[in-house]
Scaffold this motif. Structure first.
Motif, PDB file in Angstrom:
ATOM      1  N   GLU A  25      14.778   4.605 -13.729  1.00  0.00           N
ATOM      2  CA  GLU A  25      14.795   4.275 -12.298  1.00  0.00           C
ATOM      3  C   GLU A  25      15.330   2.859 -12.125  1.00  0.00           C
ATOM      4  N   PRO A  26      16.408   2.682 -11.365  1.00  0.00           N
ATOM      5  CA  PRO A  26      16.959   1.333 -11.178  1.00  0.00           C
ATOM      6  C   PRO A  26      15.919   0.372 -10.605  1.00  0.00           C
ATOM      7  N   HIS A  27      15.892  -0.844 -11.148  1.00  0.00           N
ATOM      8  CA  HIS A  27      15.035  -1.907 -10.632  1.00  0.00           C
ATOM      9  C   HIS A  27      13.542  -1.530 -10.728  1.00  0.00           C
ATOM     10  N   TYR A  28      13.180  -0.727 -11.729  1.00  0.00           N
ATOM     11  CA  TYR A  28      11.803  -0.245 -11.827  1.00  0.00           C
ATOM     12  C   TYR A  28      10.790  -1.391 -11.808  1.00  0.00           C
ATOM     13  N   ALA A  29      11.000  -2.427 -12.624  1.00  0.00           N
ATOM     14  CA  ALA A  29      10.007  -3.498 -12.722  1.00  0.00           C
ATOM     15  C   ALA A  29       9.839  -4.221 -11.393  1.00  0.00           C
ATOM     16  N   HIS A  30      10.942  -4.416 -10.651  1.00  0.00           N
ATOM     17  CA  HIS A  30      10.845  -5.046  -9.331  1.00  0.00           C
ATOM     18  C   HIS A  30       9.944  -4.215  -8.410  1.00  0.00           C
ATOM     19  N   LEU A  31      10.199  -2.921  -8.369  1.00  0.00           N
ATOM     20  CA  LEU A  31       9.407  -2.048  -7.504  1.00  0.00           C
ATOM     21  C   LEU A  31       7.955  -1.996  -7.960  1.00  0.00           C
ATOM     22  N   ALA A  39      15.852 -12.218   4.158  1.00  0.00           N
ATOM     23  CA  ALA A  39      16.359 -10.853   4.043  1.00  0.00           C
ATOM     24  C   ALA A  39      17.603 -10.754   3.172  1.00  0.00           C
ATOM     25  N   GLY A  40      17.722 -11.647   2.184  1.00  0.00           N
ATOM     26  CA  GLY A  40      18.842 -11.597   1.264  1.00  0.00           C
ATOM     27  C   GLY A  40      18.708 -10.464   0.264  1.00  0.00           C
ATOM     28  N   ALA A  41      19.490 -10.527  -0.802  1.00  0.00           N
ATOM     29  CA  ALA A  41      19.604  -9.407  -1.737  1.00  0.00           C
ATOM     30  C   ALA A  41      18.270  -8.995  -2.348  1.00  0.00           C
ATOM     31  N   ILE A  42      17.461  -9.951  -2.793  1.00  0.00           N
ATOM     32  CA  ILE A  42      16.216  -9.590  -3.472  1.00  0.00           C
ATOM     33  C   ILE A  42      15.230  -8.929  -2.522  1.00  0.00           C
ATOM     34  N   SER A  43      15.364  -9.164  -1.223  1.00  0.00           N
ATOM     35  CA  SER A  43      14.435  -8.563  -0.258  1.00  0.00           C
ATOM     36  C   SER A  43      14.517  -7.041  -0.270  1.00  0.00           C
ATOM     37  N   VAL A  44      15.667  -6.498  -0.637  1.00  0.00           N
ATOM     38  CA  VAL A  44      15.824  -5.042  -0.689  1.00  0.00           C
ATOM     39  C   VAL A  44      14.877  -4.447  -1.720  1.00  0.00           C
ATOM     40  N   ARG A  45      14.715  -5.130  -2.850  1.00  0.00           N
ATOM     41  CA  ARG A  45      13.778  -4.644  -3.865  1.00  0.00           C
ATOM     42  C   ARG A  45      12.348  -4.642  -3.321  1.00  0.00           C
ATOM     43  N   HIS A  46      11.996  -5.639  -2.534  1.00  0.00           N
ATOM     44  CA  HIS A  46      10.661  -5.689  -1.940  1.00  0.00           C
ATOM     45  C   HIS A  46      10.488  -4.556  -0.940  1.00  0.00           C
ATOM     46  N   PHE A  47      11.491  -4.356  -0.096  1.00  0.00           N
ATOM     47  CA  PHE A  47      11.416  -3.268   0.877  1.00  0.00           C
ATOM     48  C   PHE A  47      11.213  -1.934   0.163  1.00  0.00           C
ATOM     49  N   GLU A  48      11.982  -1.690  -0.879  1.00  0.00           N
ATOM     50  CA  GLU A  48      11.861  -0.437  -1.619  1.00  0.00           C
ATOM     51  C   GLU A  48      10.496  -0.321  -2.299  1.00  0.00           C
ATOM     52  N   GLY A  49       9.987  -1.446  -2.788  1.00  0.00           N
ATOM     53  CA  GLY A  49       8.671  -1.432  -3.421  1.00  0.00           C
ATOM     54  C   GLY A  49       7.563  -1.105  -2.438  1.00  0.00           C
ATOM     55  N   TYR A  50       7.627  -1.686  -1.263  1.00  0.00           N
ATOM     56  CA  TYR A  50       6.618  -1.371  -0.243  1.00  0.00           C
ATOM     57  C   TYR A  50       6.704   0.099   0.164  1.00  0.00           C
ATOM     58  N   ARG A  51       7.905   0.608   0.284  1.00  0.00           N
ATOM     59  CA  ARG A  51       8.071   2.021   0.633  1.00  0.00           C
ATOM     60  C   ARG A  51       7.468   2.912  -0.462  1.00  0.00           C
ATOM     61  N   ALA A  52       7.688   2.535  -1.735  1.00  0.00           N
ATOM     62  CA  ALA A  52       7.116   3.305  -2.842  1.00  0.00           C
ATOM     63  C   ALA A  52       5.593   3.239  -2.832  1.00  0.00           C
ATOM     64  N   ALA A  53       5.037   2.133  -2.347  1.00  0.00           N
ATOM     65  CA  ALA A  53       3.588   1.956  -2.306  1.00  0.00           C
ATOM     66  C   ALA A  53       2.953   2.578  -1.066  1.00  0.00           C
ATOM     67  N   GLY A  54       3.765   3.077  -0.136  1.00  0.00           N
ATOM     68  CA  GLY A  54       3.235   3.669   1.082  1.00  0.00           C
ATOM     69  C   GLY A  54       2.914   2.662   2.167  1.00  0.00           C
ATOM     70  N   ALA A  55       3.393   1.414   2.013  1.00  0.00           N
ATOM     71  CA  ALA A  55       3.183   0.387   3.032  1.00  0.00           C
ATOM     72  C   ALA A  55       4.360   0.380   4.008  1.00  0.00           C
TER      73      ALA A  55
END
Length: 356
Positions: free
Chosen positions: A295-301, A18-34
């Protein structure tokens, strides 16, 4: 971004680390509806913080999490040394895995992860997120369309100075936890782009140095690539470069593609001589400027959204386990070259027990 799940039941997903990069994953899943319903994190303070922020159940150990929770997919965001054990535990249960780069620290473990995914029918995606950047996607399309002719040379660079920090952040400076320095941390992204743009690599020659930070790993690296096609390339990575740069340039017999964020937001330039020869520096130009990159961090999301779409819609995996293994192969070859002072052939790079 719109959700790819449409009327399907949302995926329940987990995050390991759950370190820093995990936030990008969390935001990506939220954007995907997961739904991120659970996660594993050994640090109590971080675990409590993420439980509140994510409204998800936190576990000290990922093994206990996998035994108790029902999830269809997960992201692995741990320090590098723990990627393979976590991925194998999930894949053997048939859980789809999005693994942060590098896929593992040795090729044998990468191959074991790929085999486990194939055996269970689960998707294994390596999170080389730059493949989801519209600049990279457009450059790839133009190369495949033959717009720059035969690729002859490329230059790839990812360099920074840790935001001016006096020390390298977290576990990145630890050889045991991270496995390597700038060549591994930043270089594996650039090695993946090198293959993405130019195909397989025949040999690599690399030099490493530790010039600024008191770490067990290198903070500066330069590698020269020879591609199977005969093209040449340069991969430059540093933690000693003031500011932040992420750039690529791909040159061909009929044109060039150039993209850098060094002087502002990254824009892709296609250079050609469509209207004639002109002069040395007088060329025809086409610029690509993508609103999505506001959009910040677009490629990550977008990389996480692509992972979800592969699960729910069967779209091709944007960066496979095999792709992840090959970027690791190049990095390992670079470390071997730096030790020996000689170029290293990629087919000769050991597949097991190879140390950084």
């Amino acid at each position: 971004m719109t959700s790819p799940l449409l009327n399907a039941a949302p995926l329940n997903v987990a995050i390991i680390g759950a370190g820093a990069i995990s936030v990008r994953h969390f935001e990506g899943y939220r954007a995907a509806g997961a739904n991120v319903v659970t996660f594993a994190e050994p640090s109590e303070g971080m675990r409590l913080s993420r439980e509140a922020d994510w409204n998800a159940r936190g576990y000290l150990d990922f093994t206990e999490m996998l035994e108790r929770e029902q999830v269809q997919a997960l992201s692995i965001c741990t320090p590098n040394a723990f990627h393979a054990p976590a991925a194998l535990a999930a894949l053997k249960r048939g859980i789809h895995v999005l693994c942060e780069k590098p896929l593992s620290l040795d090729l044998a473990a990468c191959s074991e992860m790929i085999a486990a995914a194939a055996a269970s029918g689960a998707i294994l995606q390596t999170n080389h997120h730059l493949r989801s950047s519209p600049n990279v996607q457009t450059a790839k399309r133009l190369i495949e369309e033959g717009r720059i002719g035969r690729v002859t040379f490329m230059r790839l660079r990812q360099a920074h100075d840790w935001g001016g920090a006096e020390e390298v952040r977290g576990a990145f400076g630890s050889l045991k936890a991270s496995g390597g320095g700038s060549l591994l941390d930043n270089g594996c992204h650039m090695m993946d782009l090198a293959r993405h743009f130019g195909g397989d690599v025949r040999s690599i020659f690399a030099r490493l140095a530790t010039l600024k930070f008191d770490t067990e790993v290198e903070d500066t690296s330069v590698a020269s690539l020879e591609f199977e096609s005969g093209a040449l390339g340069s991969v430059e990575n540093a933690w000693t470069a003031t500011g932040w740069e992420e750039s690529f340039a791909v040159y061909g017999t009929h044109g060039a593609l150039e993209c850098s964020n060094r002087l502002g937001r990254a824009r892709l330039r296609f250079v050609s001589r469509t209207a004639g020869t002109g002069s040395w520096d007088d060329t025809d130009e086409t610029w690509y400027d993508f609103a999505a990159l506001n959009e910040p961090h677009y490629a990550h999301l977008a990389s996480v959204v692509a992972f979800v779409r592969s699960i729910t819609g069967g779209t091709p995996v944007v960066c496979s386990g095999e792709d992840g293994r090959e970027s690791v192969r190049l990095v390992l070859g670079g470390y071997e070259s730096a030790r020996s002072g000689m170029p290293v052939g990629m087919q000769a790079t050991p597949g097991a027990g190879h140390e950084i």
